[in-house]
Design an enzyme around this catalytic site. Structure first.
Site, PDB file in Angstrom:
ATOM      1  N   GLU A  30      27.489  20.118 118.974  1.00  0.00           N
ATOM      2  CA  GLU A  30      27.268  21.360 118.231  1.00  0.00           C
ATOM      3  C   GLU A  30      25.774  21.568 118.008  1.00  0.00           C
ATOM      4  OE1 GLU A  30      28.540  23.320 113.923  1.00  0.00           O
ATOM      5  OE2 GLU A  30      28.696  21.158 114.216  1.00  0.00           O
ATOM      6  N   CYS A  56      33.143  22.115 115.432  1.00  0.00           N
ATOM      7  CA  CYS A  56      33.163  21.423 114.141  1.00  0.00           C
ATOM      8  C   CYS A  56      34.367  21.825 113.294  1.00  0.00           C
ATOM      9  CB  CYS A  56      31.844  21.672 113.421  1.00  0.00           C
ATOM     10  SG  CYS A  56      31.541  20.553 112.024  1.00  0.00           S
ATOM     11  N   LYS A  65      30.986  30.531 116.826  1.00  0.00           N
ATOM     12  CA  LYS A  65      31.827  29.968 115.767  1.00  0.00           C
ATOM     13  C   LYS A  65      32.314  31.082 114.848  1.00  0.00           C
ATOM     14  CE  LYS A  65      31.888  26.162 112.435  1.00  0.00           C
ATOM     15  NZ  LYS A  65      31.103  25.067 111.815  1.00  0.00           N
TER      16      LYS A  65
END
Length: 336
Positions: free
Chosen positions: A46, A165, A131
């Protein structure tokens, strides 16, 4: 139908702290190393380029303006030179590449997204996603993304999906990938995730959390999961610890993330990668079939007459321009 036996690599590496160009160059070297070892896919963590903004957990926002300004300056465009170099590396070595990056935009000097790109072995962009929701203190840095890239990509090494994540805790986002026949799930994480002062009973253990959430996804989806987490090296640790004595204590005492792989039965494959380096894993996608007899949550083990999920993949740009077409001339009889 023949399902492939594949070899993949998780890059448990530190970025060159806050240096996008140097980090991209390091990533290209890792792609070459992984390809020499026979990997067909190389996965980076990430926000690998230019690093993870952990200062948001370590000091008040009014004390970290310089950190954000530097981070924004080193965040990169999806069509910029850093990712272009990775696309060329993927093509040169004939491997798939998944990379996390902090994405900048020409629409704003400070609007950033926590993004991921999947690159094919011919250098083409197979998927680009952002994200959906920045987690906790990440909201101080990144904007929410849309679902345009929330999709599974068909490749010669299987059907690949990716979440970033905390998204790996979102059951609806995970189901969206399951329902497109995901076989290889890519889960990317930062090097640390501080939530409390070290020693407190409720402090977050990111390694344990990775095992729980990624094991759950593999078990529910009956797919393989490859985890790539960043490695916190000395330059990054010093830069973050310089915020304050309290920050230094948190950096010293917070658990580190790991890179690992999980099979479709929810069990880990091989060892965890804790030291900086590449983790190589072999996977036989045929192993995804037998567990589907027990629980196929996108098939017979569901009730689609009761449950329904809709995903809106409409892109969400900040503005849409609609230029008016030039006015057509009147017909000849009217002109006369």
């Amino acid at each position: 139908m023949s399902l492939p036996h594949i070899k993949v690599a998780a890059a448990h590496l530190a970025p060159v702290w806050m240096d996008a160009a140097a980090t991209a160059a390091k990533a290209c070297d890792a792609v070459a190393e992984a390809a020499r070892a026979g990997a067909q896919l190389v996965m980076f963590p990430e926000s690998y380029i230019p690093g993870f903004p952990a200062w948001t957990a370590l000091a008040a926002p009014i004390l970290t303006h310089e950190h954000f300004a530097r981070f924004a300056a080193q965040s990169i465009r999806a069509d910029g030179p850093e990712l272009d170099s990775l696309r060329k590396a993927a093509r040169r070595h004939g491997v798939h590449v998944s990379v996390g990056f902090s994405e900048a935009t020409e629409a704003s000097l400070g609007c950033l997204w926590n993004s991921n790109m999947l690159i094919g072995p011919d250098g083409t962009v197979l998927n680009h996603r952002r994200k959906l929701v920045p987690t906790y203190y990440e909201k101080l840095v990144w904007a929410p993304g849309d679902a345009e890239g929330l999709r599974v990509t068909q490749t010669p090494i299987g059907r690949i999906g990716a979440l970033i994540c905390g998204e790996n805790t979102n059951p609806l986002a995970r189901f969206a990938l399951m329902a497109e026949g995901e076989q290889l799930h890519l889960a990317s994480f930062p090097p640390i995730w501080p939530t409390r002062m070290p020693g407190e009973a409720a402090a977050y253990d990111i390694e344990e959390a990775i095992r729980i959430r990624c094991g759950a996804h593999s078990f529910e989806a009956k797919c393989f999961t490859l985890v790539a987490s960043s490695y916190l090296d000395a330059p990054a640790a010093r830069a973050l610890a310089a915020l304050s004595p309290e920050a230094a204590r948190v950096i010293e005492g917070t658990p580190r993330a790991v890179s690992l792989a999980i099979g479709p039965d929810g069990r880990q494959i091989g060892q965890s990668q804790r030291d900086e380096g590449l983790l190589f894993v072999e996977m036989n996608l045929a192993d995804c079939v037998e567990p589907k007899q027990f629980h196929d949550v996108v098939g017979y083990y569901n009730r689609f007459d009761i449950f329904r999920l809709t995903v809106d993949r409409t892109p969400r740009p900040p503005i849409r321009f609609q230029d008016l077409a030039p006015e057509a001339p009147p017909p000849p009889e009217q002109a006369a």
